[in-house]
Design a protein around this motif. Structure first.
Motif, PDB file in Angstrom:
ATOM      1  N   ILE A 456       0.853  -1.201   0.000  1.00  0.00           N
ATOM      2  CA  ILE A 456       0.000   0.000   0.000  1.00  0.00           C
ATOM      3  C   ILE A 456       0.886   1.247   0.000  1.00  0.00           C
ATOM      4  CG2 ILE A 456      -1.871  -1.190   1.252  1.00  0.00           C
ATOM      5  CD1 ILE A 456      -1.095   0.616   3.694  1.00  0.00           C
ATOM      6  N   ALA A 457       0.344   2.330  -0.514  1.00  0.00           N
ATOM      7  CA  ALA A 457       1.068   3.603  -0.563  1.00  0.00           C
ATOM      8  C   ALA A 457       0.276   4.669   0.175  1.00  0.00           C
ATOM      9  CB  ALA A 457       1.294   4.033  -2.006  1.00  0.00           C
ATOM     10  N   PRO A 463       0.847  21.563  -1.477  1.00  0.00           N
ATOM     11  CA  PRO A 463      -0.205  22.544  -1.167  1.00  0.00           C
ATOM     12  C   PRO A 463      -0.958  22.953  -2.428  1.00  0.00           C
ATOM     13  CG  PRO A 463       1.834  23.120  -0.044  1.00  0.00           C
ATOM     14  CD  PRO A 463       2.154  21.974  -0.958  1.00  0.00           C
ATOM     15  N   GLY A 464      -2.286  22.903  -2.371  1.00  0.00           N
ATOM     16  CA  GLY A 464      -3.105  23.325  -3.504  1.00  0.00           C
ATOM     17  C   GLY A 464      -3.336  22.259  -4.559  1.00  0.00           C
ATOM     18  N   ALA A 465      -2.630  21.140  -4.473  1.00  0.00           N
ATOM     19  CA  ALA A 465      -2.782  20.079  -5.485  1.00  0.00           C
ATOM     20  C   ALA A 465      -3.854  19.080  -5.055  1.00  0.00           C
ATOM     21  CB  ALA A 465      -1.464  19.358  -5.698  1.00  0.00           C
ATOM     22  N   THR A 466      -4.542  18.509  -6.033  1.00  0.00           N
ATOM     23  CA  THR A 466      -5.530  17.452  -5.776  1.00  0.00           C
ATOM     24  C   THR A 466      -5.033  16.187  -6.471  1.00  0.00           C
ATOM     25  OG1 THR A 466      -7.299  19.103  -5.753  1.00  0.00           O
ATOM     26  CG2 THR A 466      -7.959  16.800  -5.959  1.00  0.00           C
ATOM     27  N   LEU A 467      -4.969  15.093  -5.733  1.00  0.00           N
ATOM     28  CA  LEU A 467      -4.467  13.843  -6.296  1.00  0.00           C
ATOM     29  C   LEU A 467      -5.607  12.856  -6.531  1.00  0.00           C
ATOM     30  CD1 LEU A 467      -1.264  13.326  -4.079  1.00  0.00           C
ATOM     31  CD2 LEU A 467      -1.404  14.323  -6.374  1.00  0.00           C
ATOM     32  N   ASP A 468      -5.533  12.144  -7.640  1.00  0.00           N
ATOM     33  CA  ASP A 468      -6.515  11.115  -7.987  1.00  0.00           C
ATOM     34  C   ASP A 468      -5.850   9.756  -7.781  1.00  0.00           C
ATOM     35  OD1 ASP A 468      -8.049   9.178  -9.305  1.00  0.00           O
ATOM     36  OD2 ASP A 468      -8.696  10.555 -10.880  1.00  0.00           O
ATOM     37  N   ALA A 469      -6.210   9.084  -6.685  1.00  0.00           N
ATOM     38  CA  ALA A 469      -5.553   7.834  -6.318  1.00  0.00           C
ATOM     39  C   ALA A 469      -5.661   6.789  -7.424  1.00  0.00           C
ATOM     40  CB  ALA A 469      -6.145   7.297  -5.011  1.00  0.00           C
ATOM     41  N   ALA A 470      -6.846   6.639  -8.021  1.00  0.00           N
ATOM     42  CA  ALA A 470      -7.054   5.623  -9.064  1.00  0.00           C
ATOM     43  C   ALA A 470      -6.166   5.903 -10.280  1.00  0.00           C
ATOM     44  CB  ALA A 470      -8.523   5.576  -9.469  1.00  0.00           C
ATOM     45  N   ALA A 471      -6.074   7.178 -10.650  1.00  0.00           N
ATOM     46  CA  ALA A 471      -5.251   7.546 -11.817  1.00  0.00           C
ATOM     47  C   ALA A 471      -3.771   7.289 -11.522  1.00  0.00           C
ATOM     48  CB  ALA A 471      -5.476   9.017 -12.172  1.00  0.00           C
ATOM     49  N   MET A 472      -3.362   7.504 -10.276  1.00  0.00           N
ATOM     50  CA  MET A 472      -1.963   7.280  -9.905  1.00  0.00           C
ATOM     51  C   MET A 472      -1.616   5.787  -9.978  1.00  0.00           C
ATOM     52  SD  MET A 472      -1.680   9.997  -6.756  1.00  0.00           S
ATOM     53  CE  MET A 472       0.041   9.723  -6.380  1.00  0.00           C
ATOM     54  N   VAL A 473      -2.525   4.943  -9.474  1.00  0.00           N
ATOM     55  CA  VAL A 473      -2.299   3.500  -9.538  1.00  0.00           C
ATOM     56  C   VAL A 473      -2.235   3.049 -11.003  1.00  0.00           C
ATOM     57  CG1 VAL A 473      -3.330   1.247  -9.026  1.00  0.00           C
ATOM     58  CG2 VAL A 473      -3.282   3.024  -7.264  1.00  0.00           C
ATOM     59  N   ALA A 474      -3.126   3.593 -11.830  1.00  0.00           N
ATOM     60  CA  ALA A 474      -3.128   3.249 -13.256  1.00  0.00           C
ATOM     61  C   ALA A 474      -1.800   3.630 -13.914  1.00  0.00           C
ATOM     62  CB  ALA A 474      -4.297   3.947 -13.960  1.00  0.00           C
ATOM     63  N   HIS A 488      -3.647  -0.489  -2.624  1.00  0.00           N
ATOM     64  CA  HIS A 488      -4.417   0.681  -2.181  1.00  0.00           C
ATOM     65  C   HIS A 488      -3.476   1.869  -2.129  1.00  0.00           C
ATOM     66  CE1 HIS A 488      -8.477  -0.587  -0.922  1.00  0.00           C
ATOM     67  NE2 HIS A 488      -7.930  -1.757  -0.691  1.00  0.00           N
ATOM     68  N   LEU A 489      -3.991   3.046  -2.481  1.00  0.00           N
ATOM     69  CA  LEU A 489      -3.200   4.269  -2.374  1.00  0.00           C
ATOM     70  C   LEU A 489      -4.044   5.286  -1.607  1.00  0.00           C
ATOM     71  CD1 LEU A 489      -0.976   5.852  -5.114  1.00  0.00           C
ATOM     72  CD2 LEU A 489      -2.499   7.297  -3.774  1.00  0.00           C
ATOM     73  N   PHE A 490      -3.513   5.723  -0.484  1.00  0.00           N
ATOM     74  CA  PHE A 490      -4.231   6.677   0.375  1.00  0.00           C
ATOM     75  C   PHE A 490      -3.591   8.053   0.257  1.00  0.00           C
ATOM     76  CE2 PHE A 490      -4.498   2.482   2.341  1.00  0.00           C
ATOM     77  CZ  PHE A 490      -5.853   2.347   2.612  1.00  0.00           C
ATOM     78  N   VAL A 491      -4.406   9.094   0.143  1.00  0.00           N
ATOM     79  CA  VAL A 491      -3.902  10.470   0.154  1.00  0.00           C
ATOM     80  C   VAL A 491      -4.183  11.055   1.538  1.00  0.00           C
ATOM     81  CG1 VAL A 491      -4.061  12.765  -0.895  1.00  0.00           C
ATOM     82  CG2 VAL A 491      -4.313  10.713  -2.330  1.00  0.00           C
ATOM     83  N   VAL A 492      -3.118  11.519   2.219  1.00  0.00           N
ATOM     84  CA  VAL A 492      -3.242  12.031   3.593  1.00  0.00           C
ATOM     85  C   VAL A 492      -2.617  13.419   3.709  1.00  0.00           C
ATOM     86  CG1 VAL A 492      -3.206   9.689   4.581  1.00  0.00           C
ATOM     87  CG2 VAL A 492      -1.065  10.960   4.334  1.00  0.00           C
ATOM     88  N   ALA A 493      -2.877  14.076   4.843  1.00  0.00           N
ATOM     89  CA  ALA A 493      -2.354  15.441   5.062  1.00  0.00           C
ATOM     90  C   ALA A 493      -0.855  15.428   5.348  1.00  0.00           C
ATOM     91  CB  ALA A 493      -3.103  16.116   6.195  1.00  0.00           C
ATOM     92  N   ASP A 494      -0.383  14.428   6.125  1.00  0.00           N
ATOM     93  CA  ASP A 494       1.056  14.343   6.400  1.00  0.00           C
ATOM     94  C   ASP A 494       1.416  12.936   6.868  1.00  0.00           C
ATOM     95  OD1 ASP A 494       0.223  14.327   9.137  1.00  0.00           O
ATOM     96  OD2 ASP A 494       0.307  16.514   9.156  1.00  0.00           O
TER      97      ASP A 494
END
Length: 517
Positions: A456-457, A463-474, A488-494
């Motif tokens: 898992i990642a 700052p200011g960026a929005t990440l798309d977990a599904a697109a990153m895995v693809a 699974h790829l989780f996007v977190v604050a820190d």
């Protein structure tokens, strides 16, 4: 003093002839604006050493210290060496249960703590048989200074052999109980002398000291470097990016963990003009992202020198300092330091080929004797091959290039075995960190019913960026083998970190351990 191998004696011999020159200038905290001369350091360490002598402690007693950073705390370290005892620094973040373990394990004869913690620390210490508990505040208060003030300012350093203990550093203990790495006077002095030469310390050098002093990096590498060179330190109790950047025109050397460089890059004041007087920027204690390395070069014109070391060994490898020794290489920690042996081996102990990933093992005068009161653990962590002598198993995984440069790939305990395949988190993190909008990432393995471990990642956005977990895995599926792609790829604050800026992957594993249950 040639027959005395006490580290303090060597540091004292390196003080400049003019003892009234400034040794340490304090830039922040309650003592901001204070300047300590070399004479002040000599006298203060003598008074504290005399106080320690007056307690008639058993020879080579452990002296445990958990205080906020201050010049007086550094003086205490030097005084413990001067008096011939063993310094045991403790992370300021440690709480009661942790302190109880360290005091119970090390059985110190003397404990020094922050005044605010005296009630609970003294309770633990006295119940463990410690005879003396003192306090030391970062504002020059506390019973230690009050008592030391009654002692004389002359003191002959205790005679110590090179192989006698100078310090015990407890490892951060990410797996099992913390272990006390026993470092001798010879371990610490040999490493300081090698670094003085290899990092080309100059008579005019001035060090900005912005690191904690309960750890190898701030206490040994930075402090010993300046003291052994007779260099002034610009002293910060706490790192503050604006303050550090403002001091660059007065300084020449800065040592930091990667987080500090990232925070300075966030300041508009960081420019080529502002860093023009600086000679050397050093990074260690955690991996430096290639992106940070490149951004720093672009903004300042300086190439960060990355190096590699551990609590058990002090420094092991370093990128070149002098241009005549070659260029610094991003993403590597350089070749072995002079006198240090570094090898990369397979699971069976045979040498790896060039650029083949394996286990990093080391030997040299800087390598510790073993773990305090853990003979079985010590035996386990050293090789016994008769031909090549005794090598310490660092627990790090990496590779050696044809030119001898070492690249760290990760910790062996961070290795993920998924479906029988070895997965190295650092490789996957490298691909994720290059994606647009990614600030940093951590890849871990958690229990998986089919694969043993599932990858898992955990990713932090800029700052200011929005990440798309599904697109990153693809995207990763087009770059690396499928068994390496995070399930699974989780996007977190820190990301969770320890005091030295290292990501605490054990906490991430705990947090997600039930994911595939």
């Amino acid at each position: 003093m040639s027959d005395n191998h006490n580290l303090f004696a060597a540091l004292r011999a390196a003080f400049p002839a003019d003892l009234d020159k400034p040794a340490i200038e304090v830039l922040d905290g309650p003592a901001a604006g204070s300047v300590y001369s070399w004479r002040d350091l000599d006298r203060a360490t003598a008074m504290m050493a005399n106080l320690i002598d007056s307690l008639a402690l058993p020879p080579a007693s452990r002296i445990a210290v958990q205080t906020e950073k201050s010049v007086e705390a550094l003086v205490l370290y030097l005084a413990v060496l001067r008096a011939g005892h063993v310094f045991l620094p403790l992370n300021t973040a440690y709480q009661e249960a942790e302190i109880a373990y360290f005091i119970g394990n090390a059985e110190p004869a003397m404990v020094v703590c922050a005044p605010k913690n005296f009630t609970w620390v003294s309770r633990i210490a006295f119940s463990s048989g410690t005879a003396h508990v003192f306090t030391l505040g970062d504002d020059r208060t506390g019973s230690l200074l009050e008592r030391a003030a009654h002692h004389g300012d002359q003191h002959t350093p205790a005679v110590r052999q090179a192989d006698e203990l100078a310090a015990i550093l407890y490892t951060s203990g990410t797996t099992g109980r913390s272990k006390g790495a026993m470092l001798s006077h010879g371990n610490l002095l040999s490493n300081a002398q090698v670094l003085k030469s290899y990092w080309d310390w100059q008579p005019r050098d001035v060090l900005i000291h912005a690191l904690p002093i309960f750890h190898v990096h701030g206490l040994f590498v930075a402090s010993h470097g300046a003291l052994l060179n007779g260099s002034t330190m610009l002293w910060l109790n706490k790192f503050e990016p604006k303050t550090v950047i403002a001091q660059f025109p007065r300084a020449t050397v800065f040592m930091g963990v990667p987080t500090l460089y990232v925070r300075m890059l966030g300041e508009a004041a960081l420019t080529k003009a502002q860093t023009a007087h600086m000679r050397l920027f050093i990074s260690g204690s955690a991996p430096l992202l290639v992106e940070t390395f490149d951004a720093w070069t672009e903004r300042t014109g300086h190439v960060i020198l990355e190096r590699y070391g551990m609590s058990e060994t002090v420094m092991l490898t370093s990128n070149p300092c002098r241009a005549t020794d070659g260029a610094r290489q991003r993403g590597t920690v350089g070749p072995a330091l002079p006198g240090v042996g570094v090898r990369v081996v397979r699971d069976d102990g045979n040498a790896c080929d060039t650029d083949e990933i394996g286990h990093i093992q080391v030997q040299g005068p800087n390598v510790f004797a073993g773990y305090w009161r853990m003979p079985e653990k010590t035996a386990e962590e050293f090789t016994t091959d008769a031909s090549g002598g005794r090598w310490f198993k660092t627990g790090d995984v990496g590779k050696r290039a044809a030119d001898g440069f070492i690249t760290i790939v990760g910790r062996s305990k961070d290795l993920i075995i998924s479906g029988g395949y070895n997965v190295y988190p650092a490789e996957i993190e490298g691909f994720i960190n290059e994606m647009p909008g990614v600030a940093e990432s951590a890849v871990v393995g958690v229990p998986h019913p089919d694969f043993g471990e599932g990858v898992i990642a955990v990713v932090v956005a800029k700052p200011g960026a929005t990440l798309d977990a599904a697109a990153m895995v693809a995207k990763l599926k087009t770059q690396i083998a499928n068994f390496k792609v995070p399930k699974h790829l989780f996007v977190v604050a820190d990301l969770p970190r320890n005091a030295m800026g290292k990501v605490q992957k054990n906490l991430l594993r705990d947090q997600h351990k039930g994911l595939f249950a």
